[in-house]
Write an enzyme that holds these catalytic residues in place. Structure first.
Site, mmCIF file in Angstrom:
data_model
loop_
_atom_site.group_PDB
_atom_site.id
_atom_site.type_symbol
_atom_site.label_atom_id
_atom_site.label_comp_id
_atom_site.label_asym_id
_atom_site.label_seq_id
_atom_site.Cartn_x
_atom_site.Cartn_y
_atom_site.Cartn_z
ATOM 1 C CG HIS A 1 4.369 -6.703 -2.116
ATOM 2 N ND1 HIS A 1 4.836 -7.624 -3.026
ATOM 3 C CD2 HIS A 1 3.021 -6.880 -2.079
ATOM 4 C CE1 HIS A 1 3.838 -8.330 -3.503
ATOM 5 N NE2 HIS A 1 2.715 -7.889 -2.949
ATOM 6 C CG HIS B 1 -0.499 -8.098 -4.728
ATOM 7 N ND1 HIS B 1 0.116 -8.722 -3.662
ATOM 8 C CD2 HIS B 1 -1.830 -8.334 -4.562
ATOM 9 C CE1 HIS B 1 -0.795 -9.296 -2.890
ATOM 10 N NE2 HIS B 1 -1.985 -9.069 -3.415
ATOM 11 C CB CYS C 1 5.867 -8.000 -6.649
ATOM 12 S SG CYS C 1 7.102 -7.283 -5.520
#
Length: 238
Positions: free
Chosen positions: A68, A80, A169
Site C-alpha cells: 500500500h 492515500h 493506490c
C-alpha cells in the site's frame, strides 16, 4: 467483450496476490521450551518515525495482498487511495472518516469505488513497517519537489473510481510524485500473465478442458467455446 476481459483480469490479479500464509493461524509461542529472555534496553527510535518524514515523501507499507502507498502531507498525516464502499452508502462524514475495515475495502474493490483520504501515519501503516521513498530507485522519472507532490495529493482528495489494474493506490502516488501514473505491481502481474498466455501448453490445456466439459458434463458449445477462445485470442494478440 473488453469489459468482460478487464473484469476477469482484475479478479485474476486479486487471486494471484493472495498469500497462503495469510490463511493460516500464527504459530503458538513455545514459552514452555525456553527460559524468559533477559530484559533488553529500550529500542532506538525507528528510522521511519513521523518526525523523520518530509512533506511530499512517498510512504510504502507491505500489506497481506499488496503493498500500500501514500503521500506524506506533514503533521503526521498521509493521503492515500483506498477502496471503500461506505461513501456510496452514506454521506455521514464521521462514519466515512473512521478507519476502513476489511469488509468496506473488499466491497469497494468489487464495486470499483474508492476514496483518496487523509489518515494518520499510524492508521495508514496499520502496525506494519514503512519504507520511505523506496520507489525512487525503481522508476525512471525523478521525483517532483516535495511541496508540489503534497499539494497535488491534497487536490485529489475525495471519491474516485477504482480498478486493481488501472487506478489503484500506486497509480495515485506515482502521479503525484513523478507526474505520471504507473503501477509496478500491475506491470509485474501483466508480465506474468503474458508469459502464461504465451505458453502454448496453457492454450492446449484450456481447449482440452473445454472439449471434455462438452463431452462429459453436457456443457453447451456456446458456453465452452469462449473459455477456449479468450486465452487463445490473448495469446495471439500478445
Amino acid at each position: 467483450m473488453l469489459d468482460t476481459l478487464t473484469f476477469l483480469l482484475e479478479r485474476l490479479f486479486l487471486l494471484a496476490h493472495i498469500k497462503l500464509s495469510s490463511l493460516l493461524p500464527p504459530p503458538l509461542a513455545r514459552s514452555c521450551d525456553r527460559e524468559d529472555p533477559a530484559p533488553q534496553p529500550p529500542a532506538a527510535p525507528a528510522a521511519t518515525a513521523p518526525h523523520r518524514f518530509q512533506r511530499g515523501d512517498l510512504l510504502e507499507v507491505p500489506r497481506t495482498l499488496f503493498t500500500h502507498f501514500g503521500i506524506y502531507l506533514g503533521d503526521n498525516r498521509v493521503a492515500h487511495l483506498i477502496p471503500d464502499i461506505l461513501p456510496v452508502l452514506t454521506s455521514d462524514s464521521r462514519q466515512i472518516q473512521e478507519m476502513v475495515t476489511n469488509s468496506r475495502l473488499l466491497l469497494g474493490v468489487l464495486s470499483k469505488r474508492a476514496s483518496i483520504r487523509v489518515d494518520s501515519v499510524e492508521d495508514f501503516a496499520y502496525g506494519a513497517g514503512i519504507l520511505l521513498n523506496a520507489m525512487d530507485r525503481a522508476v525512471l522519472q525523478s521525483p517532483l519537489p516535495g511541496e508540489e507532490v503534497a499539494r497535488q495529493a491534497e487536490r485529489l482528495v475525495g471519491g474516485v473510481s477504482y480498478s486493481l489494474l488501472w487506478n489503484n493506490c500506486e497509480h495515485f502516488v506515482t502521479y503525484c510524485r513523478y507526474g505520471a501514473a504507473q503501477s509496478l505491481q500491475t506491470d509485474k502481474f501483466c508480465e506474468w500473465l503474458k508469459s502464461l498466455i504465451r505458453d502454448q501448453r496453457s492454450v492446449l490445456l484450456t481447449g482440452l478442458l473445454g472439449l471434455l466439459s462438452m463431452a462429459c458434463l453436457g456443457v453447451s458449445p456456446s458456453t465452452a467455446l469462449p473459455t477456449a477462445l479468450i486465452p487463445f485470442t490473448l495469446w495471439m494478440a500478445s
